[in-house]
Design a protein around this motif. Structure first.
Motif, PDB file in Angstrom:
ATOM      1  N   GLY A 210      75.638   4.586 -55.134  1.00 14.45           N
ATOM      2  CA  GLY A 210      76.691   4.899 -55.716  1.00 14.45           C
ATOM      3  C   GLY A 210      77.335   6.337 -56.214  1.00 14.45           C
ATOM      4  O   GLY A 210      76.611   7.132 -56.153  1.00 14.45           O
ATOM      5  N   MET A 211      78.190   6.302 -57.210  1.00 15.31           N
ATOM      6  CA  MET A 211      78.604   7.677 -57.627  1.00 15.31           C
ATOM      7  C   MET A 211      78.607   7.685 -58.989  1.00 15.31           C
ATOM      8  O   MET A 211      78.540   6.636 -59.469  1.00 15.31           O
ATOM      9  CB  MET A 211      80.177   7.803 -57.361  1.00 15.31           C
ATOM     10  CG  MET A 211      80.425   7.962 -56.176  1.00 15.31           C
ATOM     11  SD  MET A 211      82.478   7.708 -55.666  1.00 15.31           S
ATOM     12  CE  MET A 211      82.861   9.522 -56.357  1.00 15.31           C
ATOM     13  N   SER A 212      78.207   8.769 -59.559  1.00 10.92           N
ATOM     14  CA  SER A 212      78.072   9.010 -61.097  1.00 10.92           C
ATOM     15  C   SER A 212      79.349   8.950 -61.680  1.00 10.92           C
ATOM     16  O   SER A 212      80.223   9.044 -61.193  1.00 10.92           O
ATOM     17  CB  SER A 212      77.242  10.394 -61.369  1.00 10.92           C
ATOM     18  OG  SER A 212      78.084  11.350 -61.177  1.00 10.92           O
TER      19      SER A 212
ATOM     20  N   ASP B 210      83.507  18.603 -66.320  1.00 11.91           N
ATOM     21  CA  ASP B 210      83.067  17.199 -65.762  1.00 11.91           C
ATOM     22  C   ASP B 210      83.190  16.014 -66.860  1.00 11.91           C
ATOM     23  O   ASP B 210      83.743  15.063 -66.710  1.00 11.91           O
ATOM     24  CB  ASP B 210      81.623  17.164 -64.965  1.00 11.91           C
ATOM     25  CG  ASP B 210      81.691  17.849 -63.672  1.00 11.91           C
ATOM     26  OD1 ASP B 210      82.830  18.103 -63.257  1.00 11.91           O
ATOM     27  OD2 ASP B 210      80.573  18.183 -63.244  1.00 11.91           O
ATOM     28  N   GLU B 211      82.813  16.481 -68.115  1.00 18.36           N
ATOM     29  CA  GLU B 211      82.497  15.633 -69.273  1.00 18.36           C
ATOM     30  C   GLU B 211      83.938  15.281 -69.696  1.00 18.36           C
ATOM     31  O   GLU B 211      84.387  14.463 -70.118  1.00 18.36           O
ATOM     32  CB  GLU B 211      81.770  16.277 -70.371  1.00 18.36           C
ATOM     33  CG  GLU B 211      80.225  16.141 -70.073  1.00 18.36           C
ATOM     34  CD  GLU B 211      79.784  14.691 -69.735  1.00 18.36           C
ATOM     35  OE1 GLU B 211      80.268  13.760 -70.376  1.00 18.36           O
ATOM     36  OE2 GLU B 211      78.912  14.672 -68.782  1.00 18.36           O
ATOM     37  N   GLN B 212      84.874  16.414 -69.779  1.00 21.32           N
ATOM     38  CA  GLN B 212      86.108  16.303 -69.971  1.00 21.32           C
ATOM     39  C   GLN B 212      87.078  15.432 -68.879  1.00 21.32           C
ATOM     40  O   GLN B 212      87.878  14.452 -69.440  1.00 21.32           O
ATOM     41  CB  GLN B 212      87.096  17.662 -70.131  1.00 21.32           C
ATOM     42  CG  GLN B 212      86.495  18.380 -71.466  1.00 21.32           C
ATOM     43  CD  GLN B 212      87.467  19.587 -71.887  1.00 21.32           C
ATOM     44  OE1 GLN B 212      88.159  20.104 -70.882  1.00 21.32           O
ATOM     45  NE2 GLN B 212      87.334  20.217 -72.561  1.00 21.32           N
ATOM     46  N   LEU B 213      86.639  15.557 -67.651  1.00 20.22           N
ATOM     47  CA  LEU B 213      87.368  14.795 -66.741  1.00 20.22           C
ATOM     48  C   LEU B 213      86.933  13.172 -67.028  1.00 20.22           C
ATOM     49  O   LEU B 213      87.710  12.188 -66.921  1.00 20.22           O
ATOM     50  CB  LEU B 213      86.942  15.301 -65.497  1.00 20.22           C
ATOM     51  CG  LEU B 213      87.744  16.273 -64.963  1.00 20.22           C
ATOM     52  CD1 LEU B 213      87.286  16.730 -63.691  1.00 20.22           C
ATOM     53  CD2 LEU B 213      89.439  16.318 -64.612  1.00 20.22           C
TER      54      LEU B 213
ATOM     55  N   LEU C 172      80.809  -0.526 -68.429  1.00 21.24           N
ATOM     56  CA  LEU C 172      80.673  -0.984 -67.276  1.00 21.24           C
ATOM     57  C   LEU C 172      79.471  -0.023 -66.297  1.00 21.24           C
ATOM     58  O   LEU C 172      78.683  -0.298 -65.385  1.00 21.24           O
ATOM     59  CB  LEU C 172      81.844  -0.994 -66.392  1.00 21.24           C
ATOM     60  CG  LEU C 172      82.840  -2.162 -66.864  1.00 21.24           C
ATOM     61  CD1 LEU C 172      84.121  -2.149 -66.191  1.00 21.24           C
ATOM     62  CD2 LEU C 172      82.114  -3.594 -66.484  1.00 21.24           C
ATOM     63  N   ASN C 173      79.498   1.203 -66.547  1.00 26.00           N
ATOM     64  CA  ASN C 173      78.834   2.232 -66.023  1.00 26.00           C
ATOM     65  C   ASN C 173      78.322   3.392 -66.609  1.00 26.00           C
ATOM     66  O   ASN C 173      78.486   4.271 -66.771  1.00 26.00           O
ATOM     67  CB  ASN C 173      80.007   3.030 -64.985  1.00 26.00           C
ATOM     68  CG  ASN C 173      80.678   2.222 -63.822  1.00 26.00           C
ATOM     69  OD1 ASN C 173      79.857   1.404 -62.971  1.00 26.00           O
ATOM     70  ND2 ASN C 173      81.883   2.105 -63.742  1.00 26.00           N
TER      71      ASN C 173
END
Length: 165
Positions: free
Chosen positions: A116-118, A91-94, A107-108
């Motif tokens: 919302g989404m992480s 997930d971190e690489q993505l 921004l996020n």
């Protein structure tokens, strides 16, 4: 020189034997006799015995007869790209690959649960959308190639692709 004249000239030469291959010189009687003298004498009874032995093999103490069996080879398990990573590392690489620095850091930067989404979820959604688009493009390329040989099947493939989104 015209083609007709060239063909006529070649046919005359062929009929005259100009292009005939040279035959090897025959072997002299003396050479033939020397070769035959060095060969062992032919024994008809020994040859028959060897032929019969080859046709019907007898019991051999070095020969082990196994029962008939069928071996079915298992397919090797294919590894997905995702199987190579630990759960959080992928997930971190993505996130690094799919989201810009501005999106990641400014921004996020923080995520509120249930709202919302992480970053990881968004990066995975972007990644899956890109993979889906690549797959659809490859299926379209196959359909275009298939249209050359079987237009009806290509039409069915395109219809299945359009209904699959």
């Amino acid at each position: 020189m015209s083609l007709r004249r060239t063909v006529a000239y070649a046919s005359v030469l062929l009929s005259a034997g100009v292009f005939a291959a040279d035959k090897p010189a025959p072997i002299s009687e003396e050479t033939t006799q020397r070769i035959l003298d060095k060969l062992p004498d032919y024994d008809h009874e020994a040859a028959e015995a060897a032929r019969k032995a080859a046709e019907s093999p007898g019991p051999d103490e070095d020969l082990i007869v196994l029962p008939v069996m069928t071996v079915i080879e298992r397919q090797q398990q294919k590894m997905n790209e995702e199987d190579l990573y630990k759960r959080g590392l992928r997930d971190e690489q993505l996130v690094e690959k799919e989201l810009s620095n501005l999106d990641r850091e400014l921004l996020n930067r923080y995520h509120l649960p249930f709202v919302g989404m992480s970053k990881q979820e968004r990066a995975r959604a972007i990644y899956l959308e890109r993979k889906n688009r690549e797959f659809q493009d490859s299926v379209k390329a196959v359909a275009n190639t298939l249209a050359l040989t079987d237009p009806k099947e290509a039409k069915r493939l395109r219809a299945a692709l359009n209904g699959w989104k």
